[in-house]
Design a protein around this motif. Sequence first.
Motif, mmCIF file in Angstrom:
data_model
loop_
_atom_site.group_PDB
_atom_site.id
_atom_site.type_symbol
_atom_site.label_atom_id
_atom_site.label_comp_id
_atom_site.label_asym_id
_atom_site.label_seq_id
_atom_site.Cartn_x
_atom_site.Cartn_y
_atom_site.Cartn_z
ATOM 1 N N PRO A 191 0.795 -1.233 0.000
ATOM 2 C CA PRO A 191 0.000 0.000 0.000
ATOM 3 C C PRO A 191 0.828 1.284 0.000
ATOM 4 O O PRO A 191 0.350 2.319 -0.465
ATOM 5 N N MET A 192 2.053 1.248 0.534
ATOM 6 C CA MET A 192 2.869 2.459 0.557
ATOM 7 C C MET A 192 3.370 2.857 -0.838
ATOM 8 O O MET A 192 3.730 4.000 -1.077
ATOM 9 N N ILE A 193 3.373 1.908 -1.742
ATOM 10 C CA ILE A 193 3.839 2.195 -3.104
ATOM 11 C C ILE A 193 2.631 2.580 -3.949
ATOM 12 O O ILE A 193 2.263 1.906 -4.921
ATOM 13 N N ASP A 194 1.961 3.654 -3.542
ATOM 14 C CA ASP A 194 0.728 4.092 -4.204
ATOM 15 C C ASP A 194 1.048 5.045 -5.352
ATOM 16 O O ASP A 194 2.220 5.274 -5.689
ATOM 17 N N SER A 195 0.016 5.623 -5.946
ATOM 18 C CA SER A 195 0.210 6.484 -7.115
ATOM 19 C C SER A 195 1.027 7.728 -6.770
ATOM 20 O O SER A 195 1.837 8.192 -7.580
ATOM 21 N N ASN A 196 0.849 8.286 -5.556
ATOM 22 C CA ASN A 196 1.622 9.468 -5.141
ATOM 23 C C ASN A 196 3.113 9.131 -5.056
ATOM 24 O O ASN A 196 3.964 9.922 -5.494
ATOM 25 N N PHE A 197 3.421 7.955 -4.487
ATOM 26 C CA PHE A 197 4.813 7.531 -4.391
ATOM 27 C C PHE A 197 5.395 7.301 -5.780
ATOM 28 O O PHE A 197 6.545 7.678 -6.060
ATOM 29 N N SER A 229 5.139 17.498 1.055
ATOM 30 C CA SER A 229 4.123 17.559 2.114
ATOM 31 C C SER A 229 3.777 16.178 2.655
ATOM 32 O O SER A 229 3.323 16.050 3.791
ATOM 33 N N ALA A 230 3.970 15.144 1.842
ATOM 34 C CA ALA A 230 3.693 13.762 2.279
ATOM 35 C C ALA A 230 5.006 13.038 2.566
ATOM 36 O O ALA A 230 5.168 11.863 2.244
ATOM 37 N N LYS A 260 8.838 8.407 2.618
ATOM 38 C CA LYS A 260 9.970 7.701 3.233
ATOM 39 C C LYS A 260 9.589 6.265 3.576
ATOM 40 O O LYS A 260 10.400 5.343 3.447
ATOM 41 N N GLN A 261 8.333 6.069 3.986
ATOM 42 C CA GLN A 261 7.860 4.702 4.258
ATOM 43 C C GLN A 261 7.826 3.892 2.963
ATOM 44 O O GLN A 261 8.115 2.678 2.970
ATOM 45 N N GLY A 262 7.481 4.532 1.846
ATOM 46 C CA GLY A 262 7.470 3.850 0.558
ATOM 47 C C GLY A 262 8.869 3.413 0.153
ATOM 48 O O GLY A 262 9.066 2.285 -0.327
ATOM 49 N N ILE A 263 9.857 4.303 0.353
ATOM 50 C CA ILE A 263 11.250 3.952 0.046
ATOM 51 C C ILE A 263 11.688 2.770 0.895
ATOM 52 O O ILE A 263 12.307 1.817 0.401
#
Length: 326
Positions: free
Chosen positions: A12-18, A49-50, A55-58
């Motif tokens: 889930p952390m690798i979403d479209s924003n990431f 802003s996110a 960082k959680q996605g990385i």
Amino acid sequence: MAPLKSLEKDYPMIDSNFQHFCASQGILSVEDLLIHDLDDLVALARQNSASGRLKQGITQVLSIINGLHQPWLNGMELLKDVQQNKHILSTGCERIDLFLQGGLREGYLTELVGPSSSGKTQVCLKAASNVAKAHRGGVVFLDTGNSFSPKRMAKFTISDMVNKEANQKILQEVLKSIVCHSVFDIFTLLDVLNQLKSSLMSQIQIGGQVQLLIVDSISSLITPVLGGSSSHGHALMISAGYLLKKMANEHNLAVLVTNHMVGGEGGISKPALGESWKSIPHVRLQLSREQGSNTFNMRLLRHPYMGSTCVNFGRVYYLPQKLQFC
């Protein structure tokens, strides 16, 4: 490596924003992220802003990569893996099995080399039939020259011609356990192998647990891309070889490939694909047929713990238009 977009469903952390953040830095895949300066990437994430979620996605992508690494194993763990997971598969030919101290070994890439009509395809078909019948394992047969023959497979599988109904049932089960793909170039081979690897990683079974992977023949796919000043063909050959070895080890497969012979110095034939390929197979077996006779020989060119030797298969009995070992 995988595109970042393909990971979104499971992570889930690798979403479209990431993904948009990474794409702005030219990062579209896991491989792109690995070669990027991670300190710079984290610094850029802090300005967003996110930042916390980025960082959680990385961190999540890096944890996926770490999970793919093979753990370090000591000698006892390797011995346990061999004893519990790396079985020996009978080829269905008593003399070949005796010669190889049991048959084809899971975790190994075994190569059959020999001239035309030396019995390479015959051994492949015999082994495929026996693994499906005796071991009840799945077989993947990658056919590069229309050599796979269900009729010949039936000759190997059916021994008792009295009980036709029982024989038909056995034959159907054997053929259901063998998946055949026609592969006519190295690029298709790499694509099929990667698809198979994904299926094995996902524990998707093909005709039962896959135990044997056959490529007949590997040289017909690689030879067309070799030669010339470019090293691209050589790189493709090495990639295919090491992918086969990796799959054999990680998924406890016996991998069997065939190779042809070419002219060498002094008119003496030698295995095709050159010195670079020579070091890739764990086991190299050379098949030959004595001129003007039905006598076949198998010579051991390479094996991790067996010395070079030769065995004579003597006379063989005929099947329609083909010969069968044993």
